[in-house]
Design a protein around this motif. Structure first.
Motif, PDB file in Angstrom:
ATOM      1  N   ILE A   1       2.068  10.610   3.951  1.00  0.00           N
ATOM      2  CA  ILE A   1       1.110  11.501   3.295  1.00  0.00           C
ATOM      3  C   ILE A   1       0.031  10.639   2.649  1.00  0.00           C
ATOM      4  CG2 ILE A   1       0.775  13.236   1.487  1.00  0.00           C
ATOM      5  CD1 ILE A   1       3.790  13.919   1.859  1.00  0.00           C
ATOM      6  N   ALA A   2      -1.205  10.857   3.053  1.00  0.00           N
ATOM      7  CA  ALA A   2      -2.334  10.138   2.462  1.00  0.00           C
ATOM      8  C   ALA A   2      -3.079  11.095   1.540  1.00  0.00           C
ATOM      9  CB  ALA A   2      -3.263   9.611   3.557  1.00  0.00           C
ATOM     10  N   CYS A   3      -3.113  10.764   0.257  1.00  0.00           N
ATOM     11  CA  CYS A   3      -3.798  11.609  -0.718  1.00  0.00           C
ATOM     12  C   CYS A   3      -4.612  10.731  -1.668  1.00  0.00           C
ATOM     13  CB  CYS A   3      -2.794  12.473  -1.479  1.00  0.00           C
ATOM     14  SG  CYS A   3      -1.552  11.533  -2.387  1.00  0.00           S
ATOM     15  N   ASP A   4      -5.204  11.351  -2.661  1.00  0.00           N
ATOM     16  CA  ASP A   4      -6.051  10.598  -3.589  1.00  0.00           C
ATOM     17  C   ASP A   4      -5.282   9.512  -4.325  1.00  0.00           C
ATOM     18  OD1 ASP A   4      -8.118  12.219  -2.827  1.00  0.00           O
ATOM     19  OD2 ASP A   4      -7.901  13.603  -4.521  1.00  0.00           O
ATOM     20  N   ASN A   5      -3.985   9.729  -4.510  1.00  0.00           N
ATOM     21  CA  ASN A   5      -3.176   8.766  -5.261  1.00  0.00           C
ATOM     22  C   ASN A   5      -2.631   7.625  -4.414  1.00  0.00           C
ATOM     23  OD1 ASN A   5      -3.523  10.247  -7.621  1.00  0.00           O
ATOM     24  ND2 ASN A   5      -1.759  11.567  -7.152  1.00  0.00           N
ATOM     25  N   GLY A   6      -2.889   7.657  -3.088  1.00  0.00           N
ATOM     26  CA  GLY A   6      -2.423   6.576  -2.231  1.00  0.00           C
ATOM     27  C   GLY A   6      -1.670   7.086  -1.009  1.00  0.00           C
ATOM     28  N   LEU A   7      -0.903   6.182  -0.399  1.00  0.00           N
ATOM     29  CA  LEU A   7      -0.141   6.487   0.803  1.00  0.00           C
ATOM     30  C   LEU A   7       1.342   6.563   0.441  1.00  0.00           C
ATOM     31  CD1 LEU A   7      -0.203   6.774   3.955  1.00  0.00           C
ATOM     32  CD2 LEU A   7       0.213   4.298   4.042  1.00  0.00           C
ATOM     33  N   PHE A   8       1.984   7.694   0.824  1.00  0.00           N
ATOM     34  CA  PHE A   8       3.380   7.925   0.447  1.00  0.00           C
ATOM     35  C   PHE A   8       4.228   8.183   1.684  1.00  0.00           C
ATOM     36  CE2 PHE A   8       0.895   8.950  -3.259  1.00  0.00           C
ATOM     37  CZ  PHE A   8       1.641   8.465  -4.323  1.00  0.00           C
TER      38      PHE A   8
ATOM     39  N   LEU B   1       2.801  16.654  -1.852  1.00  0.00           N
ATOM     40  CA  LEU B   1       1.576  15.926  -2.182  1.00  0.00           C
ATOM     41  C   LEU B   1       0.427  16.212  -1.232  1.00  0.00           C
ATOM     42  CD1 LEU B   1       3.055  12.427  -3.114  1.00  0.00           C
ATOM     43  CD2 LEU B   1       2.593  14.401  -4.594  1.00  0.00           C
ATOM     44  N   GLY B   2       0.683  16.979  -0.184  1.00  0.00           N
ATOM     45  CA  GLY B   2      -0.384  17.289   0.756  1.00  0.00           C
ATOM     46  C   GLY B   2       0.103  17.238   2.191  1.00  0.00           C
TER      47      GLY B   2
ATOM     48  N   THR C   1       0.831  -1.207   0.000  1.00  0.00           N
ATOM     49  CA  THR C   1       0.000   0.000   0.000  1.00  0.00           C
ATOM     50  C   THR C   1       0.864   1.254   0.000  1.00  0.00           C
ATOM     51  OG1 THR C   1      -1.676  -1.192   1.271  1.00  0.00           O
ATOM     52  CG2 THR C   1      -1.819   1.212   1.250  1.00  0.00           C
ATOM     53  N   LEU C   2       1.938   1.206   0.764  1.00  0.00           N
ATOM     54  CA  LEU C   2       2.833   2.348   0.910  1.00  0.00           C
ATOM     55  C   LEU C   2       3.761   2.468  -0.296  1.00  0.00           C
ATOM     56  CD1 LEU C   2       4.054   4.621   2.727  1.00  0.00           C
ATOM     57  CD2 LEU C   2       5.557   2.851   3.691  1.00  0.00           C
ATOM     58  N   ARG C   3       3.966   3.712  -0.729  1.00  0.00           N
ATOM     59  CA  ARG C   3       4.935   3.999  -1.784  1.00  0.00           C
ATOM     60  C   ARG C   3       5.929   5.048  -1.292  1.00  0.00           C
ATOM     61  NH1 ARG C   3       1.456   5.274  -7.084  1.00  0.00           N
ATOM     62  NH2 ARG C   3      -0.159   5.893  -5.601  1.00  0.00           N
ATOM     63  N   ALA C   4       7.123   5.012  -1.839  1.00  0.00           N
ATOM     64  CA  ALA C   4       8.174   5.932  -1.402  1.00  0.00           C
ATOM     65  C   ALA C   4       8.303   7.100  -2.369  1.00  0.00           C
ATOM     66  CB  ALA C   4       9.502   5.199  -1.292  1.00  0.00           C
ATOM     67  N   ILE C   5       8.410   8.303  -1.820  1.00  0.00           N
ATOM     68  CA  ILE C   5       8.728   9.477  -2.623  1.00  0.00           C
ATOM     69  C   ILE C   5      10.250   9.549  -2.750  1.00  0.00           C
ATOM     70  CG2 ILE C   5       8.682  11.995  -2.724  1.00  0.00           C
ATOM     71  CD1 ILE C   5       6.041  11.952  -1.286  1.00  0.00           C
ATOM     72  N   VAL C   6      10.737   9.518  -3.966  1.00  0.00           N
ATOM     73  CA  VAL C   6      12.176   9.563  -4.216  1.00  0.00           C
ATOM     74  C   VAL C   6      12.578  11.002  -4.529  1.00  0.00           C
ATOM     75  CG1 VAL C   6      14.081   8.737  -5.628  1.00  0.00           C
ATOM     76  CG2 VAL C   6      12.172   7.202  -5.081  1.00  0.00           C
ATOM     77  N   PRO C   7      13.379  11.625  -3.669  1.00  0.00           N
ATOM     78  CA  PRO C   7      13.763  13.022  -3.912  1.00  0.00           C
ATOM     79  C   PRO C   7      14.840  13.134  -4.972  1.00  0.00           C
ATOM     80  CG  PRO C   7      14.858  12.222  -1.952  1.00  0.00           C
ATOM     81  CD  PRO C   7      13.975  11.096  -2.427  1.00  0.00           C
ATOM     82  N   GLU C   8      14.948  14.330  -5.538  1.00  0.00           N
ATOM     83  CA  GLU C   8      16.038  14.630  -6.460  1.00  0.00           C
ATOM     84  C   GLU C   8      17.154  15.313  -5.686  1.00  0.00           C
ATOM     85  OE1 GLU C   8      16.979  17.425 -10.403  1.00  0.00           O
ATOM     86  OE2 GLU C   8      14.934  17.252  -9.609  1.00  0.00           O
TER      87      GLU C   8
END
Length: 615
Positions: free
Chosen positions: A159-166, A116-117, A93-100
């Motif tokens: 972060i929980a948003c419309d696109n999922g959990l990050f 993302l919110g 369910t969880l996805r990782a935000i990969v920074p630049e």
């Protein structure tokens, strides 16, 4: 934007627009203007250190985080990449935000991520979203199957948003290696603390999460736990230190039922203290708040403290907004440290008015010169130091023979505008001092605007009877136990070779140029020598003068006048002052004169050499 607590914790973050530059040029602009692009997007991040930025560019919203170094930034990004790949492969369910990662010339390394919110923590506070314990267990199970051990799995990093959990901030991720023994007990401790609000308490979270794995791998103590162990004098082994830290943190950050949402929460204050103040102050904070909360059945005192802390932090931020850049962190740190000190002073009497009053009066004395102010300042500094010392001693159960030894002008009861508090903490069993305790007391004193200097070590008789010893004679005459009343430490400890019998110490033999600071020291030393030689057992300069007048029958007017002149020279920072008035007075008193100019030591009465400490 005004730098207030409300603006940081507002629920409608604004993202200043960067003009239509290229990406790298936009980043440079954002880094160079921390006021315009200040980070105001996370309730738990009061970014007085300027580590974050938020901005809008070409229709997107972004957050920048400064990395400690390029290597640290590369490592965090690499961990985020691995987390993203493993979570995707496990269909989690969880996805990782990969920074630049952006290395911008002298501006250093920064990590850029899309915004993302609001965080899950903010959603919980606003009651826009609710998680059950089963939700936490489920996501942790997915992470375990993906081979990820993430102690940073917390509402503030999700972060929980419309696109999922990050998830964000993967810097403390551990890639679980097969047959490694599972997750660590330290990770379990942090996860329980992170999710105490969902489970109702950290103890409940710990019990439930502990049942999800048969055994938990034991790892080395972290910085917080090592600091606790140091403050305990090394008496706890690793297991005992971990248990104690878990207990005080769980009690300290226990959620308050129905707490007003406009106040900093106990957990938010705990994170703020750790982020801004670090150890040992975060350990002291956790210990003192845990002790309060054990007796606070209805949470009233905790709410009162949180309201006071919120008010103080907000006031510091408002003031910092009108100061030079870089003052934000200093003001907020001083404010938070003072609040922690006041809380410590409220236990066990729960009446901090005395400490708060002394702190307020000290503040009003800032910049005020003269002998009357110096006397009152020394009295107030000693009052504050006494409360903090006794609170820390009780909290960490320090041994009863441990002493807080005062040195310098505060020990003499006359503290000039520029004087700091010189002290050391030692005992016969700790001849080399107690650095951890000294560092803690120094940090607490800083919060009350009291500059301090500690010296690790313990005076011994050897220091004054051997040339080149570590202790100067005048320092011996100043030494006083904070809990020992007015008696100078050398008189209280017993022994032979009283320091006033020594002609000159190493410091006095240096023949340096006489300035206001050294005249102030020399005059106090002369009064101390003269009174001690006549049987005085007092360390405070004014008490020594009274002894010379009442017991020795001396005319102290010249000495008192000289004391006032020396204080004025000290507070006016005079670079070159005359030694003759002091020499004349010292000659009348039969005490040696420091070698501020080439010459022989002053006279000394031979019979004084054989007198005993305790006489």
């Amino acid at each position: 934007m005004a730098a207030t607590l409300g603006s940081w914790r507002g629920y409608r973050p604004s993202f200043a627009l960067v003009e239509d530059h290229g990406w790298i040029e936009a980043i440079r602009t954002v880094i160079d203007d921390p006021r315009c692009y200040a980070f105001r997007c996370n309730r738990e991040v009061v970014d007085v250190a300027g580590r974050f930025r938020s901005f809008s560019w070409r229709g997107g919203r972004y957050v920048l985080k400064r990395a400690a170094s390029q290597q640290a930034g590369e490592r965090e990004r690499a961990l985020a990449v691995q987390a993203a790949a493993r979570l995707a492969a496990a269909h989690a369910t969880l996805r990782a935000i990969v920074p630049e990662l952006l290395v911008i010339d002298v501006r250093g390394a920064w990590l850029a991520s899309p915004y993302l919110g609001p965080s899950l923590h903010e959603s919980f506070v606003e009651r826009r979203l609710r998680w059950e314990p089963a939700d936490v267990v489920r996501v942790l199970g997915e992470m375990r199957r993906a081979g990820l051990e993430w102690a940073g799995f917390a509402p503030r990093n999700l972060i929980a948003c419309d696109n999922g959990l990050f998830g964000i901030d993967w810097e403390d991720l551990r890639i679980d290696i097969p047959h490694s023994g599972g997750w660590s007990d330290l990770t379990l401790f942090k996860l329980a603390l992170n999710w105490a609000g969902v489970f109702g308490s950290a103890d409940c979270a710990h019990a439930v999460l502990a049942s999800q794995q048969r055994t938990w791998r034991s790892v080395a103590l972290d910085d917080f736990e090592q600091s606790w162990r140091g403050l305990r004098g090394g008496r706890d082994d690793d297991a005992a230190a971990r248990r104690a830290c878990r207990a005080i943190c769980f009690e300290s950050e226990q959620p308050v039922v129905d707490q007003p949402s406009d106040l900093l929460s106990a957990q938010e204050v705990g994170h703020l203290v750790s982020d801004l103040l670090g150890s040992p102050l975060d350990v002291f904070y956790a210990a003192v708040t845990a002790r309060h909360r054990r007796d606070d059945q209805d949470g009233a005192r905790c709410v009162a403290f949180l309201r006071d802390m919120t008010r103080r932090v907000d006031a510091a931020l408002r003031l910092a907004d009108h100061c030079q850049r870089g003052q934000d962190r200093t003001l907020v740190c001083e404010t938070m440290t003072r609040s922690i000190g006041l809380l410590a002073g409220a236990w066990p009497t729960r009446a901090p008015d005395g400490l708060a009053g002394a702190s307020c009066r000290l503040h009003h004395l800032r910049g005020r010169r003269g002998l009357a102010s110096a006397l009152l300042r020394a009295k107030l500094v000693e009052e504050v130091a006494t409360v903090l010392w006794r609170s820390a001693r009780d909290l960490f159960a320090w041994e009863v023979d441990l002493q807080f030894l005062l040195r310098g002008s505060v020990a003499n009861g006359v503290c000039s505008v520029d004087s700091d508090l010189d002290f050391e903490i030692s005992s016969p069993e700790r001849p080399n001092g107690f650095p951890e305790a000294e560092d803690l007391l120094g940090a607490l004193l800083d919060g009350f605007g009291i500059r301090s200097e500690n010296s690790t070590g313990r005076p011994t008789e050897r220091d004054i009877i051997h040339a080149g010893g570590s202790r100067d004679v005048l320092e011996w005459l100043e030494l006083r136990d904070l809990d020992g009343g007015h008696t100078p430490w050398p008189h209280a400890c017993g022994g032979r070779n009283r320091p006033e019998n020594v002609i000159l110490g190493g410091f006095e033999r240096e023949a340096r140029r006489m300035d206001g600071k050294h005249l102030w020291l020399a005059v106090r030393g002369t009064i101390a020598r003269a009174s001690a030689a006549r049987g005085c057992g007092q360390a405070r300069t004014m008490a020594q003068l009274e002894w010379l007048r009442c017991v020795a029958g001396m005319d102290i007017v010249p000495l008192r006048s000289l004391l006032g002149q020396a204080l004025a020279a000290r507070e006016l920072h005079l670079a070159d002052v005359a030694i003759e008035p002091l020499s004349r007075v010292a000659a009348c008193l039969d005490v040696p004169v420091p070698l501020w100019a080439p010459g022989e030591p002053g006279p000394v009465r031979p019979y004084l050499r054989d007198r005993d400490f305790g006489s």
